[in-house]
Scaffold this motif. Structure first.
Motif, PDB file in Angstrom:
ATOM      1  N   ARG A 131       0.855  -1.201   0.000  1.00  0.00           N
ATOM      2  CA  ARG A 131       0.000   0.000   0.000  1.00  0.00           C
ATOM      3  C   ARG A 131       0.882   1.240   0.000  1.00  0.00           C
ATOM      4  NH1 ARG A 131      -5.256  -1.192   0.985  1.00  0.00           N
ATOM      5  NH2 ARG A 131      -5.638  -3.155   2.063  1.00  0.00           N
ATOM      6  N   ARG A 132       1.868   1.217   0.889  1.00  0.00           N
ATOM      7  CA  ARG A 132       2.856   2.290   1.000  1.00  0.00           C
ATOM      8  C   ARG A 132       3.990   1.763   1.892  1.00  0.00           C
ATOM      9  NH1 ARG A 132      -1.529   3.884   4.096  1.00  0.00           N
ATOM     10  NH2 ARG A 132      -1.103   4.151   6.318  1.00  0.00           N
ATOM     11  N   PRO A 133       5.136   2.415   1.874  1.00  0.00           N
ATOM     12  CA  PRO A 133       6.256   1.942   2.698  1.00  0.00           C
ATOM     13  C   PRO A 133       5.869   1.837   4.173  1.00  0.00           C
ATOM     14  CG  PRO A 133       6.984   3.679   1.218  1.00  0.00           C
ATOM     15  CD  PRO A 133       5.484   3.603   1.105  1.00  0.00           C
ATOM     16  N   GLY A 134       6.226   0.732   4.791  1.00  0.00           N
ATOM     17  CA  GLY A 134       5.975   0.536   6.215  1.00  0.00           C
ATOM     18  C   GLY A 134       4.579   0.086   6.579  1.00  0.00           C
ATOM     19  N   TYR A 135       3.638   0.067   5.636  1.00  0.00           N
ATOM     20  CA  TYR A 135       2.268  -0.341   5.932  1.00  0.00           C
ATOM     21  C   TYR A 135       2.219  -1.872   5.916  1.00  0.00           C
ATOM     22  CZ  TYR A 135      -2.816  -0.113   6.045  1.00  0.00           C
ATOM     23  OH  TYR A 135      -4.134  -0.222   6.415  1.00  0.00           O
ATOM     24  N   PRO A 136       1.873  -2.500   7.052  1.00  0.00           N
ATOM     25  CA  PRO A 136       1.929  -3.959   7.136  1.00  0.00           C
ATOM     26  C   PRO A 136       0.827  -4.660   6.343  1.00  0.00           C
ATOM     27  CG  PRO A 136       0.992  -3.067   9.143  1.00  0.00           C
ATOM     28  CD  PRO A 136       1.422  -1.890   8.305  1.00  0.00           C
ATOM     29  N   THR A 137       1.046  -5.945   6.113  1.00  0.00           N
ATOM     30  CA  THR A 137       0.097  -6.795   5.401  1.00  0.00           C
ATOM     31  C   THR A 137      -0.638  -7.679   6.412  1.00  0.00           C
ATOM     32  OG1 THR A 137       1.618  -8.649   5.127  1.00  0.00           O
ATOM     33  CG2 THR A 137       1.732  -6.893   3.462  1.00  0.00           C
ATOM     34  N   GLU A 138      -1.442  -8.583   5.891  1.00  0.00           N
ATOM     35  CA  GLU A 138      -2.121  -9.569   6.737  1.00  0.00           C
ATOM     36  C   GLU A 138      -1.268 -10.835   6.917  1.00  0.00           C
ATOM     37  OE1 GLU A 138      -5.001  -9.117   8.451  1.00  0.00           O
ATOM     38  OE2 GLU A 138      -4.843  -7.052   7.725  1.00  0.00           O
ATOM     39  N   GLY A 139      -0.019 -10.770   6.496  1.00  0.00           N
ATOM     40  CA  GLY A 139       0.893 -11.908   6.620  1.00  0.00           C
ATOM     41  C   GLY A 139       1.754 -12.098   5.380  1.00  0.00           C
ATOM     42  N   CYS A 140       1.371 -11.441   4.307  1.00  0.00           N
ATOM     43  CA  CYS A 140       2.120 -11.533   3.055  1.00  0.00           C
ATOM     44  C   CYS A 140       3.385 -10.677   3.117  1.00  0.00           C
ATOM     45  CB  CYS A 140       1.256 -11.044   1.894  1.00  0.00           C
ATOM     46  SG  CYS A 140      -0.215 -12.057   1.620  1.00  0.00           S
ATOM     47  N   VAL A 141       4.195 -10.798   2.081  1.00  0.00           N
ATOM     48  CA  VAL A 141       5.350  -9.928   1.893  1.00  0.00           C
ATOM     49  C   VAL A 141       4.970  -8.971   0.759  1.00  0.00           C
ATOM     50  CG1 VAL A 141       7.778  -9.822   1.204  1.00  0.00           C
ATOM     51  CG2 VAL A 141       6.976 -11.689   2.668  1.00  0.00           C
ATOM     52  N   ALA A 142       5.171  -7.677   0.975  1.00  0.00           N
ATOM     53  CA  ALA A 142       4.758  -6.687  -0.020  1.00  0.00           C
ATOM     54  C   ALA A 142       5.926  -5.784  -0.398  1.00  0.00           C
ATOM     55  CB  ALA A 142       3.593  -5.862   0.517  1.00  0.00           C
ATOM     56  N   LEU A 143       5.932  -5.395  -1.665  1.00  0.00           N
ATOM     57  CA  LEU A 143       7.012  -4.595  -2.240  1.00  0.00           C
ATOM     58  C   LEU A 143       6.460  -3.425  -3.036  1.00  0.00           C
ATOM     59  CD1 LEU A 143       8.616  -7.793  -3.607  1.00  0.00           C
ATOM     60  CD2 LEU A 143       9.948  -6.238  -2.210  1.00  0.00           C
ATOM     61  N   ARG A 144       7.328  -2.456  -3.278  1.00  0.00           N
ATOM     62  CA  ARG A 144       6.999  -1.350  -4.174  1.00  0.00           C
ATOM     63  C   ARG A 144       6.696  -1.936  -5.554  1.00  0.00           C
ATOM     64  NH1 ARG A 144      11.681   2.944  -4.696  1.00  0.00           N
ATOM     65  NH2 ARG A 144      11.918   2.112  -6.805  1.00  0.00           N
ATOM     66  N   ARG A 145       5.765  -1.338  -6.266  1.00  0.00           N
ATOM     67  CA  ARG A 145       5.297  -1.882  -7.555  1.00  0.00           C
ATOM     68  C   ARG A 145       6.429  -2.188  -8.538  1.00  0.00           C
ATOM     69  NH1 ARG A 145       0.338  -2.086 -10.096  1.00  0.00           N
ATOM     70  NH2 ARG A 145       0.378  -2.173 -12.364  1.00  0.00           N
ATOM     71  N   ASP A 146       7.300  -1.235  -8.778  1.00  0.00           N
ATOM     72  CA  ASP A 146       8.367  -1.471  -9.752  1.00  0.00           C
ATOM     73  C   ASP A 146       9.343  -2.546  -9.286  1.00  0.00           C
ATOM     74  OD1 ASP A 146       9.190   0.458  -7.813  1.00  0.00           O
ATOM     75  OD2 ASP A 146      10.773   1.182  -9.139  1.00  0.00           O
ATOM     76  N   HIS A 147       9.568  -2.631  -7.989  1.00  0.00           N
ATOM     77  CA  HIS A 147      10.441  -3.679  -7.454  1.00  0.00           C
ATOM     78  C   HIS A 147       9.790  -5.053  -7.611  1.00  0.00           C
ATOM     79  CE1 HIS A 147      12.724  -0.730  -4.577  1.00  0.00           C
ATOM     80  NE2 HIS A 147      12.934  -0.471  -5.867  1.00  0.00           N
ATOM     81  N   LEU A 148       8.504  -5.144  -7.324  1.00  0.00           N
ATOM     82  CA  LEU A 148       7.769  -6.403  -7.487  1.00  0.00           C
ATOM     83  C   LEU A 148       7.854  -6.877  -8.938  1.00  0.00           C
ATOM     84  CD1 LEU A 148       5.803  -8.598  -6.404  1.00  0.00           C
ATOM     85  CD2 LEU A 148       3.938  -7.013  -6.968  1.00  0.00           C
TER      86      LEU A 148
END
Length: 164
Positions: A131-148
């Motif tokens: 969602r944005r830097p530092g915003y946690p997930t429900e258990g997933c790993v999340a990345l910036r769009r271009d990095h993903l």
């Protein structure tokens, strides 16, 4: 460990000699993952698939599967299809894969509690857009769009997500 492994560190996700900023579950890292706890499960998780929104992007790899309007993910521990992709209409608890926001425009699937799901052990651990830097997930790993997107193009059949 292989340089093709995605290794979660306190500073980000290490992959192919680079550190990629990421966020994890609001429950931190856990060795006792349960459905709904918001934790990212400790362990070595194989990458088993990739999904993408064909109306928003081109396929990042030749093995990525398009997400259709009726694609869902069952997160109901009592359902026979728990922790698998299902199609609408589907009455047990589920999550829409085709979301209005861009979080699931590209989803890398891990083998957490799959293919033989243990009820209540937790459903799908995805690698997806944050969602944005530092915003946690429900258990997933999340990345910036271009990095993903960059990582998705580089992962291989042998790539694993390692959460120490």
């Amino acid at each position: 460990m292989s340089p093709d492994d995605l290794v979660l560190t306190p500073r980000g996700l290490r992959f192919q000699g680079r550190l990629w900023p990421c966020t994890i579950g609001k429950g931190g890292v856990s060795g006792r993952k349960r459905e709904g706890d918001g934790a990212t499960p400790r362990g070595v998780h194989r990458i088993v698939g990739m999904l993408y929104r064909p109306d928003r992007m081109v396929a990042p790899t030749d093995w990525a599967v398009p997400i259709g309007p009726g694609d869902l993910w069952s997160d109901d521990p009592t359902a026979e299809d728990y922790n698998t992709m299902v199609r609408a209409p589907y009455s047990p608890s589920h999550e829409r894969l085709r979301r209005a926001d861009p979080l699931y425009d590209l989803v890398i699937l891990t083998d957490w509690n799959w293919p033989y799901a243990v009820p209540g052990r937790g459903s799908a651990i995805f690698i997806h857009q944050w969602r944005r830097p530092g915003y946690p997930t429900e258990g997933c790993v999340a990345l910036r769009r271009d990095h993903l997107h960059a990582i998705a193009r580089r992962i291989r059949f042998r790539t694993r997500l390692i959460v120490a």
